[in-house]
Design an enzyme around this catalytic site. Sequence first.
Site, mmCIF file in Angstrom:
data_model
loop_
_atom_site.group_PDB
_atom_site.id
_atom_site.type_symbol
_atom_site.label_atom_id
_atom_site.label_comp_id
_atom_site.label_asym_id
_atom_site.label_seq_id
_atom_site.Cartn_x
_atom_site.Cartn_y
_atom_site.Cartn_z
ATOM 1 C CG ASP A 359 -1.891 -1.064 1.268
ATOM 2 O OD1 ASP A 359 -2.397 -1.181 0.181
ATOM 3 O OD2 ASP A 359 -2.316 -1.279 2.360
ATOM 4 C CG ASP A 654 -4.795 -0.684 5.540
ATOM 5 O OD1 ASP A 654 -5.791 -1.023 4.620
ATOM 6 O OD2 ASP A 654 -4.466 0.518 5.666
ATOM 7 C CG ASP A 658 -6.840 -4.413 2.014
ATOM 8 O OD1 ASP A 658 -7.298 -4.480 0.796
ATOM 9 O OD2 ASP A 658 -6.449 -3.609 2.655
HETATM 10 P P1 ATP Z 1 -3.314 3.451 -0.153
HETATM 11 O O1 ATP Z 1 -3.948 2.353 -0.816
HETATM 12 O O2 ATP Z 1 -2.207 4.049 -0.898
HETATM 13 O O3 ATP Z 1 -2.958 3.043 1.306
HETATM 14 P P2 ATP Z 1 -5.664 4.273 0.749
HETATM 15 O O4 ATP Z 1 -5.783 3.172 1.186
HETATM 16 O O5 ATP Z 1 -5.372 5.303 1.821
HETATM 17 O O6 ATP Z 1 -4.309 4.577 0.103
HETATM 18 P P3 ATP Z 1 -7.878 4.871 0.347
HETATM 19 O O7 ATP Z 1 -8.223 5.225 1.401
HETATM 20 O O8 ATP Z 1 -8.868 3.705 -0.555
HETATM 21 O O9 ATP Z 1 -6.555 4.788 -0.377
HETATM 22 O O10 ATP Z 1 -8.400 6.255 -0.519
HETATM 23 C C1 ATP Z 1 -8.619 6.225 -2.082
HETATM 24 C C2 ATP Z 1 -9.284 7.549 -2.369
HETATM 25 O O11 ATP Z 1 -10.519 7.753 -1.562
HETATM 26 C C3 ATP Z 1 -8.243 8.842 -2.127
HETATM 27 O O12 ATP Z 1 -7.639 9.064 -3.147
HETATM 28 C C4 ATP Z 1 -9.380 9.939 -1.897
HETATM 29 O O13 ATP Z 1 -9.724 10.421 -2.939
HETATM 30 C C5 ATP Z 1 -10.716 9.340 -1.054
HETATM 31 N N1 ATP Z 1 -10.598 9.326 0.184
HETATM 32 C C6 ATP Z 1 -9.787 8.695 1.171
HETATM 33 N N2 ATP Z 1 -9.912 8.974 2.274
HETATM 34 C C7 ATP Z 1 -11.197 9.659 2.253
HETATM 35 C C8 ATP Z 1 -12.217 10.061 3.391
HETATM 36 N N3 ATP Z 1 -11.957 9.929 4.761
HETATM 37 N N4 ATP Z 1 -13.340 10.383 3.003
HETATM 38 C C9 ATP Z 1 -13.481 10.750 1.617
HETATM 39 N N5 ATP Z 1 -12.774 10.216 0.775
HETATM 40 C C10 ATP Z 1 -11.546 9.717 0.946
#
Ligand code: ATP
Length: 935
Positions: A359, A654, A658
């Site tokens: 990730d 996480d 997953d």
């Molecule tokens: P990675 O996969 O790199 O660890 P991540 O798991 O944090 O990143 P996600 O959390 O799935 O990625 O986020 C994907 C998208 O969702 C982000 O690019 C953002 O646009 C949106 N996002 C992330 N967090 C939030 C939130 N708390 N509220 C609304 N949208 C969000």
Amino acid sequence: MLRAGEAALWRAHHHPSAREPDMTLAKPSLHATASAAWHALAPEAVLERVHSRAEGLSDQEARQRLEQHGPNILKRERQNGPWRVLFRQINNPLIWVLLGSAVLAVALGKVTDGLVVLAVVVLNTLIGFIQEFRAGQAIEALARMVPETVTALREGAKVSLAAEQLVPGDVVELTSGDKVPADMRLIAARNLQVEEAALTGESVPVRKQLPPVAEDASLGDRTNLTFGGTLVTSGTGRAVVVATGDTTELGRISRMLGEATDMQTPMTKALATIGRYLTVAILVMSVVLLGVGLLRGYVISEALLVAITLAVAAIPEGLPAIVTIALAIGVQRMAARQAVIRKLPAVETLGSTTVICSDKTGTLTRNEMTVQALWTPEGSWSVSGVGYAVQGELQREGQTVGELPRTAAELLRAGVLCNDASLQSQEGKGAITGDPTEGALLVVAEKAGLRVGELRDRFARVDAIPFESENQFMATLNEEGEGQRSIFLKGALEVVLKRCQSEGAAPEAVLAEMDRMAGKGLRVLAVASKSVSGASSGLKPEDVEGGFTLLGLQGMIDPPREEVIAAVRACHEAGIAVKMITGDHQKTAESIGHQLGLAEGKVVTGQELARLDDAQLREVAASSHVFARVAPEHKLRLVKALQAQHHVVAMTGDGVNDAPALKQANIGVAMGITGTAVSKESADIVLTDDNFTTIVSAVEEGRRVYDNLVKSLAFVLPTNLGLALILAFSVAFFPIQELAGGGLAPLMPMLPVQFLWINLVATVALALPLAFEAKEPHLMQRPPRAPSEPVLSRFVVGRTAVAALVMAAGAIGLFTWEFRTETDRVGAEEAMREAQTMAVTTVILFQIFYLLMCRSLHGSLFRLGLFSNPIVFLGIGLLLLLQLGFIYLPFMQKLFGTAPLGWAEWGLSALVAAVILPVIGAEKAWRNRRAASAS
Ligand code: ATP
């Protein structure tokens, strides 16, 4: 955790007629309710019976109950308790053969021989016992390194508790990803689904609801109860604890079955199999040797003794202990480097990892989000200051912005309201609780002069749809005053834009701004809102499907972790590919990937992945290194595609979703800090610091462990084979001599009891230290080991043959020469004693020299640092001391038939033994040359 078969066994036990007797062992007060059919009662009735309230217990009550009921832990019958471990040591065919030999030897009147064999058995059992017991305890202790916490209500306030502290009557909040901490009756539930495989073996999640069910409902049908040890796969709920610790359903199963910490790995299994074959082969050889002896006219007792000696000398009885120790050391060193092993085989598999899929957020980056850019249809602003401190300001074209423009204020306000994080700031330092992405939105609002607390009081929240990775948005319904309400929506730009009316900002301008922000590596959140009439009381999925107005974009930086750049380079040097898998936008991912050195290949999005068939996917999975807008289900396909190309895949995760990918991966890696309980349960290792670098450390440790196992094998096996060769050769070819008591026996380079002596002292003192060997200098510059490589690799087999031959030839040659030259001087008997003592000494010195050569698989000992492993010298010192006793102590001379040696004899023995040094040196040079020309 229980496996399906065990659960079935449990169900058989729980046939209605087999009611647990201790359920009626009623103690006063709450214990009396332990047998209540909670599922048949309404929530209020349950609360009343456990003397609790919807707002939870008071701390005082909880403390009292904790004293009364004890902590919420399972007192499992210990699979790794001392007796069981001891039994496992003795329950081993090698040991039976040895014990049989000891008895036989004593029966033949060879008491000393019998006792030495017995000493071999006792010593090996003891070492095996101590080591395995300690290893088992170390592994059990690991579980405590990843603590389980729960959110409970105490007098109406949410508190975070260790799961151990829960007592009956506590009210607990459940959300998707949690592990249920105790048996509980639900008092509220929203889309709550729980996977109960731990109890029922059924892995399809069960939907949980509030209404009471029939009293005789089976466990799986008690849909208003949640059971300790099961996993929340979606939704949220609130429940009151009705049973903790051993009184839970899981506690009762565990009591019946005990929990096994699986101490087996592919290597230990392979060795056990090899051990069994070897034992049979050696027994056959012993019988052959017995036959040869008899054919040559031996007395039967002498022939039996050589057969026994062969069996004892050739069986590598010390190996299992060495393997366990090497693995346990690996587990402990990994834990010290923040990687907690949950499944022992991972220690080995880590060493052969070829791809790490990671990730981005938090693992490769710092997860310290700071909003740096704002955009609304009215214009764009940059924001100064980093981290969670609220010092900083809005700037436009380098100039501080005095009054906050209206559109910017709206954008920031929506970011604060559609948000579950909270901000604490004291003395210029800030800290957030909750999602860092959301924390950043609070910090930027404060920087711009908005007050988070005030906003949240004024525009109170009515309802919310929480953020989930698959949806990529979050929405809230808030009061606007005067019967007006608003829905705020924030999330990935594509997702939000799809729900916005076409009027307002031109999409081209928005997309151009998005590209600009993402190109700088910023994570971009789009924010939108819409007004709704005051009548709407809750948020339904259809409320957020469309009709929004885009308020603007917020771009936040999440810098790569400094140390990760070096770790990625280290992986590449070690022949390990690194793939970044992120939910973020393509451009953001590309920019961060570039900064981390993952530049090659094109960035692939989840959408593109979804369109590929399996064959195409395999190709893309191999050639690309950055995957953006990836949803959890894509991860599973990616793992499979890589595995189809014979990769050994480590995959991080996480979230709840997953779990399948973590299970499928060869090494599932969960996050200790930010990970859900579900992901941790599915993982093979847990990173207590959530850091990518830790995976690389674990791989390094894995390689070291495997190296040390190979070194131990390459050391132990030649000793056994060498001794067998000496024995077999002398029985077959040495001259026969008349025994003092009548009958015939061979002239032997070493007496049977002397063989046993070597076996007794050398394996213990010398083989164990190799398990402590530090990593070799080029450990991480080698390609990964092929997982198909057999334990008895060509290297181990070849080395065993070479070293055993040198040892046998040296001992036999020296004995013959010494016996011949000395017979004329001191007579045959005296010459034989002296020559035999020299042969034993040569073998011992040979082992010392050979041990030093085994410390490094490839390089010279001096590159390792001669004294880098002090335990080796401890072993050598101990061995020399024992050998001095063997040669010079009068009672040992009597027991083992030895004679004192002079300087000249020592020198000669050492000289012959040292032949192994150039031989192994040449072998290493030859192997290195071949490896170099192959690559
Ligand atoms: P990675 O996969 O790199 O660890 P991540 O798991 O944090 O990143 P996600 O959390 O799935 O990625 O986020 C994907 C998208 O969702 C982000 O690019 C953002 O646009 C949106 N996002 C992330 N967090 C939030 C939130 N708390 N509220 C609304 N949208 C969000």
